[in-house]
Design a protein around this motif. Structure first.
Motif, mmCIF file in Angstrom:
data_model
loop_
_atom_site.group_PDB
_atom_site.id
_atom_site.type_symbol
_atom_site.label_atom_id
_atom_site.label_comp_id
_atom_site.label_asym_id
_atom_site.label_seq_id
_atom_site.Cartn_x
_atom_site.Cartn_y
_atom_site.Cartn_z
ATOM 1 N N GLY A 1 0.629 -1.221 0.050
ATOM 2 C CA GLY A 1 0.076 -0.100 0.026
ATOM 3 C C GLY A 1 0.925 1.292 0.017
ATOM 4 O O GLY A 1 2.079 1.213 -0.408
ATOM 5 N N GLU A 2 0.222 2.162 0.597
ATOM 6 C CA GLU A 2 0.808 3.559 0.479
ATOM 7 C C GLU A 2 2.233 3.762 1.637
ATOM 8 O O GLU A 2 3.243 4.261 1.416
ATOM 9 N N ARG A 3 1.743 2.923 2.840
ATOM 10 C CA ARG A 3 2.948 3.037 3.956
ATOM 11 C C ARG A 3 3.587 1.851 4.045
ATOM 12 O O ARG A 3 4.617 1.893 4.705
ATOM 13 N N ALA A 4 2.910 0.638 3.818
ATOM 14 C CA ALA A 4 3.517 -0.536 4.373
ATOM 15 C C ALA A 4 3.267 -1.558 3.000
ATOM 16 O O ALA A 4 2.636 -1.744 2.338
ATOM 17 N N ALA A 5 4.139 -2.753 3.170
ATOM 18 C CA ALA A 5 4.019 -4.003 2.701
ATOM 19 C C ALA A 5 3.817 -5.093 3.601
ATOM 20 O O ALA A 5 4.628 -5.169 4.566
ATOM 21 N N GLN A 6 3.014 -6.045 3.364
ATOM 22 C CA GLN A 6 2.910 -7.175 4.366
ATOM 23 C C GLN A 6 2.999 -8.433 3.766
ATOM 24 O O GLN A 6 2.295 -8.359 2.646
ATOM 25 N N ARG A 7 3.986 -9.248 3.964
ATOM 26 C CA ARG A 7 4.236 -10.483 3.346
ATOM 27 C C ARG A 7 3.509 -11.582 4.078
ATOM 28 O O ARG A 7 3.644 -11.959 5.233
ATOM 29 N N PHE A 8 2.776 -12.474 3.318
ATOM 30 C CA PHE A 8 2.090 -13.623 4.062
ATOM 31 C C PHE A 8 2.987 -15.030 3.535
ATOM 32 O O PHE A 8 3.084 -14.937 2.121
ATOM 33 N N GLU A 9 3.090 -15.896 4.351
ATOM 34 C CA GLU A 9 3.720 -17.232 3.810
ATOM 35 C C GLU A 9 2.601 -18.378 4.173
ATOM 36 O O GLU A 9 1.845 -18.401 5.001
ATOM 37 N N SER A 10 2.526 -19.095 3.111
ATOM 38 C CA SER A 10 1.690 -20.478 3.260
ATOM 39 C C SER A 10 2.219 -21.353 4.336
ATOM 40 O O SER A 10 3.322 -21.491 4.553
ATOM 41 N N ALA A 11 1.186 -21.969 5.228
ATOM 42 C CA ALA A 11 1.701 -22.924 6.011
ATOM 43 C C ALA A 11 1.519 -24.201 5.597
ATOM 44 O O ALA A 11 1.170 -24.431 4.775
ATOM 45 N N PRO A 12 2.426 -24.945 6.339
ATOM 46 C CA PRO A 12 2.518 -26.545 6.178
ATOM 47 C C PRO A 12 1.140 -26.978 6.333
ATOM 48 O O PRO A 12 0.369 -26.626 6.762
ATOM 49 N N SER A 13 0.814 -28.198 5.368
ATOM 50 C CA SER A 13 -0.240 -29.199 5.124
ATOM 51 C C SER A 13 -0.588 -29.504 6.712
ATOM 52 O O SER A 13 -0.054 -29.845 7.319
ATOM 53 N N ARG A 14 -1.931 -28.931 7.020
ATOM 54 C CA ARG A 14 -2.324 -29.389 8.497
ATOM 55 C C ARG A 14 -3.573 -29.963 8.414
ATOM 56 O O ARG A 14 -4.404 -30.256 7.227
ATOM 57 N N GLY A 15 -4.311 -30.803 9.599
ATOM 58 C CA GLY A 15 -5.498 -31.471 9.545
ATOM 59 C C GLY A 15 -6.651 -30.437 9.480
ATOM 60 O O GLY A 15 -6.442 -29.408 9.747
#
Length: 280
Positions: free
Chosen positions: A245-259
């Motif tokens: 966005g204008e002020r920030a960048a936010q990174r998300f990572e996929s989690a390992p496969s779970r139940g």
């Protein structure tokens, strides 16, 4: 991971995120996107320091001067080359190497551009140019020598192109004139490390135009297409998504496969989309 800063940084969050993905180094406003784009356009960049010269229209108002989105020029290749040839002596006479890459991508190379901080074009579109022109001034409000050269070239550009037949023809048909340029992305070429990220820019244009109906439509298309494909890919491999966005960048990572019971719990703990977007 969150990369947050003020909204007056010269390098906006999406440029900082790309530079981190490429493994680049550089201070605010000195990330070498011009050299990268020039190389992509087939120009031999070598070890020179390059800057992106974007032809544009500065809209003069009563209290300030606004940079109109260069895309609104709808500049043809013929017009671009004619304007490029007209201003080329200004740059070359001042010791610059000047190259044409595309209708809206011209390049200047000079040693003074090696560490010259410049505001990214996206920072300036639709805003008062004066604030961003003074980004490199010293504590006394005086521009550094390289910036004085850039401002002089901008003034000479205006004087040269104001009576040019190209601008006269554009005025007659009601099109915006080319009355200035913006310099950005200065620095020497840096190699990229790792896998280049996939960039989807469909949110950019409606946001710059403040067309929030089109912006919402772009989000729906992203959800149905690119983000849906990313979600599918995350079931077999680790993927990341970076929102900027204008002020920030936010990174998300996929989690390992779970139940399934763990995934159900994740849904309850997931942040609200509104909260994520407000953080940007």
């Amino acid at each position: 991971a969150l990369d947050a800063a003020d909204d007056d940084t010269l390098s906006p969050p999406h440029e900082r995120a790309l530079a981190a993905a490429f493994g680049w180094h550089g201070a605010d406003g000195t990330l070498p996107f011009a050299a990268r784009a020039a190389a992509t356009d087939g120009i031999a960049v070598g070890t020179l320091a390059w800057g992106l010269v974007t032809p544009c229209h500065w809209l003069v108002g009563r209290d300030h001067v606004t940079l109109v989105d260069p895309a609104a020029l709808e500049l043809t290749e013929h017009e671009s080359r004619a304007a490029f040839d007209a201003v080329r002596p200004l740059f070359e006479g001042d010791g610059f190497r000047f190259e044409w890459g595309a209708p809206m991508r011209w390049y200047a190379a000079h040693e003074s551009l090696a560490d010259l901080p410049c505001a990214a074009l996206d920072r300036v579109i639709g805003r008062d140019v004066e604030r961003w022109l003074r980004a490199g001034d010293d504590a006394g409000g005086r521009p550094a020598t390289p910036l004085r050269r850039v401002r002089r070239l901008q003034a000479e550009w205006q004087l040269l192109l104001y009576p040019h037949p190209l601008n006269e023809a554009r005025e007659q048909r009601g099109a915006l004139t080319l009355n200035s340029f913006w310099l950005s992305g200065c620095g020497r070429f840096q190699p990229e490390h790792g896998t280049a990220p996939l960039v989807d820019e469909r949110l950019r244009e409606p946001l710059l135009a403040q067309d929030f109906v089109a912006w919402a439509d772009a989000w729906r298309a992203l959800d149905a297409e690119a983000l849906g494909a990313l979600l599918d890919a995350s079931r077999d491999a680790r993927v990341t998504l970076t929102l900027c966005g204008e002020r920030a960048a936010q990174r998300f990572e996929s989690a390992p496969s779970r139940g399934w019971w763990q995934r159900a719990g994740d849904r309850w703990r997931a942040p609200e989309p509104r909260a994520v977007l407000e953080a940007l």
